[in-house]
Scaffold this active site. Sequence first.
Site, mmCIF file in Angstrom:
data_model
loop_
_atom_site.group_PDB
_atom_site.id
_atom_site.type_symbol
_atom_site.label_atom_id
_atom_site.label_comp_id
_atom_site.label_asym_id
_atom_site.label_seq_id
_atom_site.Cartn_x
_atom_site.Cartn_y
_atom_site.Cartn_z
ATOM 1 N N ARG A 210 -57.490 45.269 8.213
ATOM 2 C CA ARG A 210 -57.869 46.500 7.526
ATOM 3 C C ARG A 210 -56.881 46.874 6.432
ATOM 4 N NH1 ARG A 210 -58.275 44.208 11.733
ATOM 5 N NH2 ARG A 210 -56.687 45.465 12.738
ATOM 6 N N CYS B 242 -58.243 51.537 16.518
ATOM 7 C CA CYS B 242 -57.521 51.115 15.308
ATOM 8 C C CYS B 242 -57.551 52.281 14.338
ATOM 9 C CB CYS B 242 -58.183 49.880 14.687
ATOM 10 S SG CYS B 242 -57.480 49.423 13.082
ATOM 11 N N THR C 281 -56.268 52.442 11.289
ATOM 12 C CA THR C 281 -56.529 52.032 9.912
ATOM 13 C C THR C 281 -58.021 51.860 9.660
ATOM 14 O OG1 THR C 281 -54.406 50.849 10.004
ATOM 15 C CG2 THR C 281 -55.808 50.423 8.104
ATOM 16 N N THR D 34 -49.559 52.103 9.809
ATOM 17 C CA THR D 34 -49.554 51.006 8.846
ATOM 18 C C THR D 34 -49.529 51.557 7.422
ATOM 19 O OG1 THR D 34 -51.960 50.894 8.658
ATOM 20 C CG2 THR D 34 -50.923 49.546 10.398
ATOM 21 N N LYS E 152 -48.181 42.567 17.289
ATOM 22 C CA LYS E 152 -49.311 41.671 17.039
ATOM 23 C C LYS E 152 -48.935 40.208 17.310
ATOM 24 C CE LYS E 152 -52.021 44.426 13.741
ATOM 25 N NZ LYS E 152 -53.278 44.482 14.495
ATOM 26 N N CYS F 146 -50.699 54.131 14.953
ATOM 27 C CA CYS F 146 -51.175 52.747 15.002
ATOM 28 C C CYS F 146 -51.188 52.366 16.468
ATOM 29 C CB CYS F 146 -50.260 51.813 14.210
ATOM 30 S SG CYS F 146 -50.706 50.062 14.400
#
Length: 233
Positions: free
Chosen positions: A50, A85, A87, A127, A167, A196
């Site tokens: 994203r 999520c 984002t 993010t 991640k 996030c």
Amino acid sequence: MKKQTLGIIGGVGPLATMFIGEMIVRRTKAIKDQEHVHTIIDNDTNIPDRTAFILDNTKKNPVPILIEDAKKLASVGADMIAIPCNTAHTFYDELAEGSPVPVLHMIRETAKRAHDLGAKRVGILATTGTLTSHMYQDALENYGITPVVPDEAMKEKVMAIIYDYVKAGKDVTQEEWQPIEEAMLALDCDRIVLGCTELSIVNRDLKLKDKYIDSLIVLAECAILACGYELVE
């Protein structure tokens, strides 16, 4: 109220998806299997990044796949959708329009939680894509809350925590997190949003202070209530 089935568009990222599933179970008031939220999880790791698309719209657009996943979940019985999520909520309007069922809004709910807690000045750890979209800044300002964004060095450090550690499946130590926390406290934040869901993993592992508002936990609790269940007291 008739109990609703929750659909989760996951894979964004995969670990956060598994964690929200756990949080929904742990925070639902239930004493047997049949009293928990009926949840359908699509851990779709094919959804394009994203942030990459927000910063450079020549990259692959995640919206068509998000809409496709919403339709797929609805077709197998989901009455509403949650996306762990932050984002992805940059594209909320498009997704909500394309989804056959309602989509919960994680960012607005997190801003409401900050308001309900009496926050006046809230730091945002997220993010670069989320910060660039101004979704959190706008949502907080709608509640009369002053949003506080970290400086460029801290933004880069947060992105490294998200992408290079969580991640990538690596643990974050207290020593690595401490400079971020100190930087936000130095900006006189009375609350700090973990904006996030990868940072929710850091919260889980490091057991961060009550000053933090965890957007994944907010979404989990809102989903439980929206589906007609009760929260653990």
